[in-house]
Design a protein around this motif. Structure first.
Motif, mmCIF file in Angstrom:
data_model
loop_
_atom_site.group_PDB
_atom_site.id
_atom_site.type_symbol
_atom_site.label_atom_id
_atom_site.label_comp_id
_atom_site.label_asym_id
_atom_site.label_seq_id
_atom_site.Cartn_x
_atom_site.Cartn_y
_atom_site.Cartn_z
ATOM 1 N N THR A 9 10.296 -8.427 -2.485
ATOM 2 C CA THR A 9 11.611 -7.939 -3.105
ATOM 3 C C THR A 9 12.753 -8.725 -2.776
ATOM 4 O OG1 THR A 9 13.287 -5.980 -4.445
ATOM 5 C CG2 THR A 9 12.586 -5.745 -2.310
ATOM 6 N N ARG A 19 9.325 -8.157 2.276
ATOM 7 C CA ARG A 19 8.741 -7.501 2.367
ATOM 8 C C ARG A 19 8.749 -6.161 1.598
ATOM 9 N NH1 ARG A 19 6.814 -9.903 6.498
ATOM 10 N NH2 ARG A 19 5.884 -11.641 6.734
ATOM 11 N N ILE A 20 8.082 -5.165 1.198
ATOM 12 C CA ILE A 20 7.933 -3.890 0.907
ATOM 13 C C ILE A 20 6.327 -3.523 1.035
ATOM 14 C CG2 ILE A 20 10.759 -3.571 0.380
ATOM 15 C CD1 ILE A 20 9.410 -3.980 -2.632
ATOM 16 N N GLU A 21 6.191 -2.267 0.834
ATOM 17 C CA GLU A 21 4.882 -1.696 0.068
ATOM 18 C C GLU A 21 4.392 -2.819 -1.014
ATOM 19 O OE1 GLU A 21 2.370 2.386 -0.051
ATOM 20 O OE2 GLU A 21 3.983 2.145 1.408
ATOM 21 N N GLY A 22 3.226 -3.763 -1.634
ATOM 22 C CA GLY A 22 2.889 -4.031 -2.321
ATOM 23 C C GLY A 22 3.628 -4.956 -3.482
ATOM 24 N N GLN A 68 10.910 -8.233 8.633
ATOM 25 C CA GLN A 68 9.965 -7.643 7.406
ATOM 26 C C GLN A 68 10.686 -9.017 6.173
ATOM 27 O OE1 GLN A 68 11.247 -4.022 5.469
ATOM 28 N NE2 GLN A 68 9.728 -2.719 6.755
#
Length: 86
Positions: free
Chosen positions: A32, A26-29, A61
């Motif tokens: 990836t 997970r990344i912001e938005g 994440q």
């Protein structure tokens, strides 16, 4: 008492450094991927060496992870066709 690691993080934590992996995280938005060689893991994260940089990914994440086969050999550079002289 700590909770057990989820399956992808457990795989990374037990994997042998040097194998080629892909890790979705997970990344912001959104999400990836990091594709490269697993360098190291500690209690809370792993480090993957991609073509661009070493990426440190917190296990919290990680959504998915697996071992992948070696990269195919790179193709030779294309040569420009010879110019026609008339």
């Amino acid at each position: 008492m700590s909770q057990p690691l989820p399956s992808p993080a457990r795989f990374l934590a037990s994997a042998v450094p040097g194998i080629r992996v892909v890790v979705r995280y997970r990344i912001e938005g959104g999400l990836t991927d990091a594709l490269g060689h697993l360098l190291a893991c500690d209690a809370g994260s792993c480090t993957v060496r991609t073509r661009q940089a070493d990426v440190v990914i917190p296990f919290a994440q990680v959504v998915a992870a697996k071992e992948v086969p070696p990269a195919p050999p790179r193709r030779p550079a294309r040569q420009a066709p010879p110019s026609r002289q008339e």
